[in-house]
Write a protein that holds these residues in place. Structure first.
Motif, PDB file in Angstrom:
ATOM      1  N   GLN A 365      31.188  36.363  46.327  1.00 15.95           N
ATOM      2  CA  GLN A 365      32.529  35.952  45.799  1.00 15.95           C
ATOM      3  C   GLN A 365      33.039  37.406  45.121  1.00 15.95           C
ATOM      4  O   GLN A 365      34.346  37.628  45.278  1.00 15.95           O
ATOM      5  CB  GLN A 365      32.693  34.896  44.914  1.00 15.95           C
ATOM      6  CG  GLN A 365      32.663  33.528  45.857  1.00 15.95           C
ATOM      7  CD  GLN A 365      33.298  32.209  44.818  1.00 15.95           C
ATOM      8  OE1 GLN A 365      34.154  32.414  43.959  1.00 15.95           O
ATOM      9  NE2 GLN A 365      32.883  31.215  45.110  1.00 15.95           N
ATOM     10  N   ALA A 369      36.196  40.043  46.565  1.00 18.17           N
ATOM     11  CA  ALA A 369      37.364  40.089  45.715  1.00 18.17           C
ATOM     12  C   ALA A 369      37.695  41.547  44.918  1.00 18.17           C
ATOM     13  O   ALA A 369      38.401  41.625  44.183  1.00 18.17           O
ATOM     14  CB  ALA A 369      37.437  39.137  44.542  1.00 18.17           C
ATOM     15  N   ASP A 405      36.501  33.313  37.229  1.00 15.43           N
ATOM     16  CA  ASP A 405      37.926  32.916  36.861  1.00 15.43           C
ATOM     17  C   ASP A 405      38.681  33.950  36.249  1.00 15.43           C
ATOM     18  O   ASP A 405      40.038  34.050  36.056  1.00 15.43           O
ATOM     19  CB  ASP A 405      37.726  31.536  35.734  1.00 15.43           C
ATOM     20  CG  ASP A 405      37.225  30.338  36.438  1.00 15.43           C
ATOM     21  OD1 ASP A 405      37.331  30.290  37.674  1.00 15.43           O
ATOM     22  OD2 ASP A 405      36.742  29.503  35.633  1.00 15.43           O
ATOM     23  N   LYS A 406      38.074  35.051  35.984  1.00 19.51           N
ATOM     24  CA  LYS A 406      38.871  36.050  35.351  1.00 19.51           C
ATOM     25  C   LYS A 406      39.663  36.917  36.094  1.00 19.51           C
ATOM     26  O   LYS A 406      40.647  37.788  36.284  1.00 19.51           O
ATOM     27  CB  LYS A 406      38.052  36.948  34.549  1.00 19.51           C
ATOM     28  CG  LYS A 406      37.373  36.499  33.159  1.00 19.51           C
ATOM     29  CD  LYS A 406      36.475  37.552  32.458  1.00 19.51           C
ATOM     30  CE  LYS A 406      35.810  37.162  31.447  1.00 19.51           C
ATOM     31  NZ  LYS A 406      34.874  37.998  30.708  1.00 19.51           N
ATOM     32  N   TYR A 407      39.316  36.730  37.741  1.00 23.07           N
ATOM     33  CA  TYR A 407      39.687  37.493  38.674  1.00 23.07           C
ATOM     34  C   TYR A 407      40.491  36.945  39.698  1.00 23.07           C
ATOM     35  O   TYR A 407      40.674  35.675  39.945  1.00 23.07           O
ATOM     36  CB  TYR A 407      38.482  38.580  39.230  1.00 23.07           C
ATOM     37  CG  TYR A 407      38.119  39.236  38.285  1.00 23.07           C
ATOM     38  CD1 TYR A 407      38.540  40.576  37.777  1.00 23.07           C
ATOM     39  CD2 TYR A 407      36.803  38.608  37.506  1.00 23.07           C
ATOM     40  CE1 TYR A 407      37.658  41.349  36.902  1.00 23.07           C
ATOM     41  CE2 TYR A 407      35.977  39.595  36.668  1.00 23.07           C
ATOM     42  CZ  TYR A 407      36.456  40.734  36.238  1.00 23.07           C
ATOM     43  OH  TYR A 407      35.793  41.521  35.332  1.00 23.07           O
ATOM     44  N   GLN A 408      41.030  37.382  40.671  1.00 23.70           N
ATOM     45  CA  GLN A 408      41.771  36.881  41.879  1.00 23.70           C
ATOM     46  C   GLN A 408      40.718  36.184  42.739  1.00 23.70           C
ATOM     47  O   GLN A 408      39.583  36.874  42.802  1.00 23.70           O
ATOM     48  CB  GLN A 408      42.517  38.028  42.730  1.00 23.70           C
ATOM     49  CG  GLN A 408      43.251  37.636  43.703  1.00 23.70           C
ATOM     50  CD  GLN A 408      44.028  38.734  44.353  1.00 23.70           C
ATOM     51  OE1 GLN A 408      44.084  39.693  43.903  1.00 23.70           O
ATOM     52  NE2 GLN A 408      44.961  38.036  45.460  1.00 23.70           N
ATOM     53  N   PHE A 409      41.077  35.060  43.189  1.00 18.78           N
ATOM     54  CA  PHE A 409      40.112  34.230  43.866  1.00 18.78           C
ATOM     55  C   PHE A 409      39.743  34.937  45.046  1.00 18.78           C
ATOM     56  O   PHE A 409      40.391  35.430  46.114  1.00 18.78           O
ATOM     57  CB  PHE A 409      40.482  32.963  44.190  1.00 18.78           C
ATOM     58  CG  PHE A 409      39.654  31.914  44.628  1.00 18.78           C
ATOM     59  CD1 PHE A 409      38.608  31.829  43.769  1.00 18.78           C
ATOM     60  CD2 PHE A 409      39.792  31.080  45.662  1.00 18.78           C
ATOM     61  CE1 PHE A 409      37.359  30.837  44.238  1.00 18.78           C
ATOM     62  CE2 PHE A 409      38.909  30.113  45.973  1.00 18.78           C
ATOM     63  CZ  PHE A 409      37.666  29.898  45.156  1.00 18.78           C
ATOM     64  N   TYR A 410      38.430  34.934  45.786  1.00 20.98           N
ATOM     65  CA  TYR A 410      37.980  35.588  46.888  1.00 20.98           C
ATOM     66  C   TYR A 410      38.516  35.320  48.246  1.00 20.98           C
ATOM     67  O   TYR A 410      38.993  36.023  49.060  1.00 20.98           O
ATOM     68  CB  TYR A 410      36.487  35.571  46.904  1.00 20.98           C
ATOM     69  CG  TYR A 410      36.156  34.136  47.659  1.00 20.98           C
ATOM     70  CD1 TYR A 410      35.301  34.204  48.894  1.00 20.98           C
ATOM     71  CD2 TYR A 410      35.948  33.107  46.705  1.00 20.98           C
ATOM     72  CE1 TYR A 410      34.988  33.092  49.502  1.00 20.98           C
ATOM     73  CE2 TYR A 410      35.240  32.086  47.307  1.00 20.98           C
ATOM     74  CZ  TYR A 410      35.209  32.031  48.691  1.00 20.98           C
ATOM     75  OH  TYR A 410      34.512  30.701  49.292  1.00 20.98           O
ATOM     76  N   ASP A 412      41.399  34.620  48.766  1.00 20.26           N
ATOM     77  CA  ASP A 412      42.811  35.477  48.872  1.00 20.26           C
ATOM     78  C   ASP A 412      42.540  36.660  49.670  1.00 20.26           C
ATOM     79  O   ASP A 412      43.654  37.072  50.651  1.00 20.26           O
ATOM     80  CB  ASP A 412      43.690  35.907  47.863  1.00 20.26           C
ATOM     81  CG  ASP A 412      43.919  34.543  46.869  1.00 20.26           C
ATOM     82  OD1 ASP A 412      44.054  33.300  47.533  1.00 20.26           O
ATOM     83  OD2 ASP A 412      44.128  34.801  45.976  1.00 20.26           O
ATOM     84  N   PHE A 413      41.304  37.158  49.764  1.00 21.85           N
ATOM     85  CA  PHE A 413      41.190  38.847  50.569  1.00 21.85           C
ATOM     86  C   PHE A 413      40.773  38.123  51.980  1.00 21.85           C
ATOM     87  O   PHE A 413      40.586  39.377  52.727  1.00 21.85           O
ATOM     88  CB  PHE A 413      40.306  39.061  49.792  1.00 21.85           C
ATOM     89  CG  PHE A 413      40.600  39.749  48.461  1.00 21.85           C
ATOM     90  CD1 PHE A 413      40.921  41.232  48.246  1.00 21.85           C
ATOM     91  CD2 PHE A 413      40.480  38.853  47.407  1.00 21.85           C
ATOM     92  CE1 PHE A 413      41.329  41.662  46.963  1.00 21.85           C
ATOM     93  CE2 PHE A 413      40.896  39.437  45.990  1.00 21.85           C
ATOM     94  CZ  PHE A 413      41.263  40.557  45.838  1.00 21.85           C
ATOM     95  N   ASN A 416      43.227  39.182  54.668  1.00 16.26           N
ATOM     96  CA  ASN A 416      43.813  40.682  54.532  1.00 16.26           C
ATOM     97  C   ASN A 416      43.908  41.221  55.988  1.00 16.26           C
ATOM     98  O   ASN A 416      42.739  40.727  56.965  1.00 16.26           O
ATOM     99  CB  ASN A 416      42.808  41.504  53.917  1.00 16.26           C
ATOM    100  CG  ASN A 416      43.333  43.121  53.804  1.00 16.26           C
ATOM    101  OD1 ASN A 416      43.629  43.691  54.623  1.00 16.26           O
ATOM    102  ND2 ASN A 416      43.319  43.399  52.509  1.00 16.26           N
TER     103      ASN A 416
END
Length: 554
Positions: A365, A369, A405-410, A412-413, A416
């Motif tokens: 994950q 991300a 939780d601190k980062y964009q959810f995987y 979403d990538f 691409n």
């Protein structure tokens, strides 16, 4: 007797001196390669310096100077021609420009210092000139030296490594100014003071270009005779009397053999063991950290425990049938997941299988991300501590989720359009492949393992019929997307590369070649499709995303 002629002169200099001495003007010879540092190198440089600064703030005896390496230069009428050190000098200049343009609350004297390191006010010329390629200097001047566009568009960032790295610096600087960051800088002016006056480089000034190039080769091709492992060996031996040294040497030889069988060096075994013992980021060199850990302890017991740990590492490295371990092998920064698993076995952690599965999901994950070393490092150390304390898996899962939780959810990538260019795309395809059958063994990523574009790269050749189903806009959107990628061996990839879909199906099926492909995800394309269209790519993307979510959901 003839006088010995000086051919080089090494000086340990601060960043301030490197860039502000009266003769501190640097230019690159035409044989230098283009600037190439990436996000990972930029982040590593920043966080290493911040970590040294924080160590020094907490304890003035630690990191009173932070050594950044050496540069090799040739003195000439212009200043210095850089033979070795282009990447570091350029990156430091990008950092200066970013600090200058971010609008930070930096005291006037430090702003003046930063400006002087970028451009000399008296001679009115740049400290660093890139002459390696015609467009390099223009890009460097327009987008960094003359002012960093901190809100640059995606198009402006394309093919401009200087500006990309300036924005990476902006991001990590902002991160370090947040009070909840583990790299929090509580006083930006104190940091600037430390950075310019405590961070050092050895500048080796040569008076002959031929010698400078030879010296560069020597510095990069030869290492010290003594490794950190050798130093640790000597340190432990000196604490044993002669009657016990022979048995110690025998154990050491067994460790060397075990390390060799597992594909590790003795030094890498000690690195893993140090991470296990310390469960936090080392502040000093390997040998100094281990000396501290071993101080006052029985040398024989230490070396026997290291041997036990080495055998655990061998057990992990030689396991080719465990799918979780197979997938973790593809992940960068293997020292972290490997330390965690080795520590779990070494301490008889009570849910090893659950831990292994969680690590697979966490590291993938993070990787998908865009996570780098600094994203996973502290969480990895937190996991090591919890494993050593034999805490429930749910406690470890909470630490992992807090980090993710601190980062964009995987996920979403995964949509691409250019997944083919991501360094994780092939491991991701292999992840889906592993779980299409029960007994799939480890598949090494070698030159013979290829990513196959089902809609081929040269789809619009005159002799192919792909133009009946795809436009240029379609190919731009779908060519490198998840749904259009699969796996083939080298021979089959060459055979299938630029064919119509019917021809590709023949190759996948092994007609007239070397048998049907062994990859289940590629067989599925053969068995489920008689044509390849946008809708088919979309369907396969959805199928692949579903499989990936199943594999990596926490």
């Amino acid at each position: 007797m003839s006088e010995v002629k000086d051919i080089f002169k090494p000086d340990n200099k601060t960043i301030n001196q490197i860039f502000r001495d009266s003769d501190a003007f640097y230019h690159m010879p035409i044989y230098q390669r283009p600037y190439s540092w990436d996000k990972e190198r930029v982040e590593q440089l920043w966080f290493d310096i911040v970590e040294a600064f924080k160590n020094n703030q907490e304890d003035s005896t630690l990191d009173s100077n932070y050594f950044l390496g050496s540069i090799v230069v040739v003195k000439n009428a212009k200043g210095f021609e850089v033979v070795d050190g282009q990447q570091r000098l350029t990156t430091l200049t990008i950092l200066f420009c970013t600090l200058r343009d971010m609008g930070l609350d930096i005291a006037p004297k430090y702003k003046a210092l930063i400006d002087a390191c970028i451009k000399d006010a008296i001679e009115d010329k740049e400290r660093l000139v890139l002459t390696t390629h015609l467009n390099n200097q223009a890009n460097f001047e327009e987008t960094v030296l003359n002012g960093v566009n901190l809100s640059a568009s995606k198009k402006e960032l394309e093919n401009n490594r200087f500006l990309q790295n300036a924005l990476f610096f902006k991001d990590v600087i902002h991160q370090s100014l947040k009070t909840d960051s583990e790299y929090f800088i509580n006083d930006i002016n104190a940091f600037v003071e430390y950075f310019f006056n405590n961070v050092t480089l050895i500048r080796i000034v040569c008076f002959d270009e031929g010698f400078a190039i030879k010296l560069f080769s020597v510095l990069n091709d030869r290492g010290l005779d003594l490794t950190p492992a050798d130093i640790i060996k000597a340190y432990l031996l000196q604490h044993l009397d002669e009657t016990k040294r022979e048995s110690f040497i025998e154990v050491w030889k067994r460790i060397e053999n075990t390390a060799s069988l597992s594909g590790e060096s003795v030094q890498s075994i000690f690195n893993l063991y140090l991470y296990f013992l310390k469960a936090e980021n080392p502040r000093k060199s390997l040998q100094d950290e281990l000396k501290e850990q071993f101080k006052g302890k029985n040398a024989q017991q230490i070396i026997l425990d290291v041997e036990k740990y080495a055998k655990v590492v061998l057990e992990i490295n030689s396991n080719t049938k465990d799918k979780d371990i197979s997938l973790l092998r593809y992940v960068n920064h293997s020292i972290y997941w490997k330390t965690i698993l080795a520590s779990a076995i070494h301490t008889n952690y009570n849910d090893f299988d659950g831990l292994k599965l969680l690590l697979r999901k966490y590291y993938y994950q993070s990787w998908i991300a865009g996570g780098t070393l600094n994203r996973i490092k502290q969480t990895s150390f937190n996991i090591i501590r919890k494993v050593k304390n034999n805490e429930p898996l749910e406690n470890i899962k909470s630490v992992v989720k807090e980090n993710l939780d601190k980062y964009q959810f995987y996920t979403d990538f995964l949509k691409n359009e250019n997944i083919y260019w991501m360094n994780w795309h092939k491991p991701l395809l292999l992840a889906v492949e592993y779980f299409q059958q029960d007994d799939r063994e480890y598949i090494p990523i070698t030159r013979d393992l290829h990513t196959e574009h089902i809609l081929p790269k040269e789809w619009n050749r005159e002799d192919l019929n792909w133009k009946d189903s795809f436009t240029i806009e379609d190919s731009s959107k779908y060519l490198n997307s998840l749904g259009n990628l699969t796996l083939l061996s080298g021979v089959k990839n060459i055979q299938a590369s630029n064919r119509n879909f019917s021809g590709k199906r023949e190759v996948y099926n092994g007609k007239g070649i070397d048998g049907k492909t062994s990859f289940e995800i590629t067989k599925a394309i053969l068995e489920d499709n008689t044509e390849w269209t946008i809708e088919k790519i979309q369907d396969r993307s959805n199928w692949m995303e579903g499989k990936i979510k199943t594999l990596f959901a926490i």
